[in-house]
Write an enzyme that holds these catalytic residues in place. Sequence first.
Site, short mmCIF file in Angstrom:
data_model
loop_
_atom_site.label_atom_id
_atom_site.label_comp_id
_atom_site.label_asym_id
_atom_site.label_seq_id
_atom_site.Cartn_x
_atom_site.Cartn_y
_atom_site.Cartn_z
N ASN A 67 0.80 -1.22 0.00
CA ASN A 67 0.00 0.00 0.00
C ASN A 67 0.84 1.28 0.00
O ASN A 67 0.31 2.37 -0.21
CB ASN A 67 -0.94 0.00 1.21
CG ASN A 67 -2.03 -1.05 1.08
OD1 ASN A 67 -2.34 -1.50 -0.02
ND2 ASN A 67 -2.60 -1.46 2.20
N CYS A 103 -19.16 1.27 -16.21
CA CYS A 103 -20.48 1.92 -16.28
C CYS A 103 -21.47 1.32 -15.30
O CYS A 103 -22.64 1.67 -15.31
CB CYS A 103 -21.04 1.78 -17.70
SG CYS A 103 -20.12 2.69 -18.94
#
Length: 240
Positions: A3, A106
Site C-alpha cells: 500500500n 459503467c
Amino acid sequence: AKNAALPLMIASLLTDDTLTLENVPHLADVEQLIRILGNHGVDYSVNGRREKQQEGYSRTVTFSARNIVDTTAPYELVSKMRASFWVIGPLLARMGEAKVSLPGGCAIGTRPVDLFLEGLQVLGADIDVDTGYVIAKARNGRLVGNRYVFPKVSVGATHVLMMAASLAKGETVLENAAREPEIVNLAECLNAMGARILGAGTDTITIDGVEALSGARVRVIPDRIETGTYAMAVAMTGGD
C-alpha cells in the site's frame, strides 16, 4: 508495504527524470501496476534478488516517465486493480488532462471516487463522466492550489490530491487528511523529488506547488499489517 509501493510507483508519472524505488514487494498488484504505467509510456527496470536470497527479496525498481504517450487509462486495465485509478492525479497535474475509467466502469452504483473528483475540482479541474470514464482537464493547462476539507477520511484521495497539488500553482491545504504511514512515505518521496509538503502524518497537509519535480531514490516502508501479524503469532506461543 504494497500500500506504500503503489502510490510511490504512480508518483513516477510526475517527473521526466528517473525514480528509483527500493524494497519493492514482488506481488501481483505491483506487476499489474507496472503494466498500467507502461501503457502511459513509463519505462522500468528491475534489479532482482541476489543468489540465495528469498524470492522477491528487496527488489529495486527504476521508473522513467520521460515521455508520456497516452493520458488514457482504459477500463480493461483499471478494472483489474482499483488503485490504478490514482494515475488521474499525476496525469492531470503534469499533462493538464486525463481520461481514466471508473473502477466499476459503467456499472450503476459503483462510484466510490467522489472525493477524488471533488478534490480535483477544487484544484481547478473540469470533470465530466461519460460512458464510465472520468474526463478531467486543468483549466488553463495547470491545476491551482486551494483548500479542501475531506468530508470523510480517504487514504486514496489523500494520495491523489497530494500528488496533484505538488505541481499545482500556489498553496494547497488538505484538511481531515489520512494519516497512515503510507501517506508519510509518499510525502517523503515527493519531497525527495523536490516537492514542498508539510504535515504528512497529521490531519492537515500543506503543499506548496512547484513548477517541476526531479528524480529521486526512495525506500518503500515495511508492511505494518504484516508486522502486526507476526507480533500476534509470537504472542500465541507464550514465549519470546
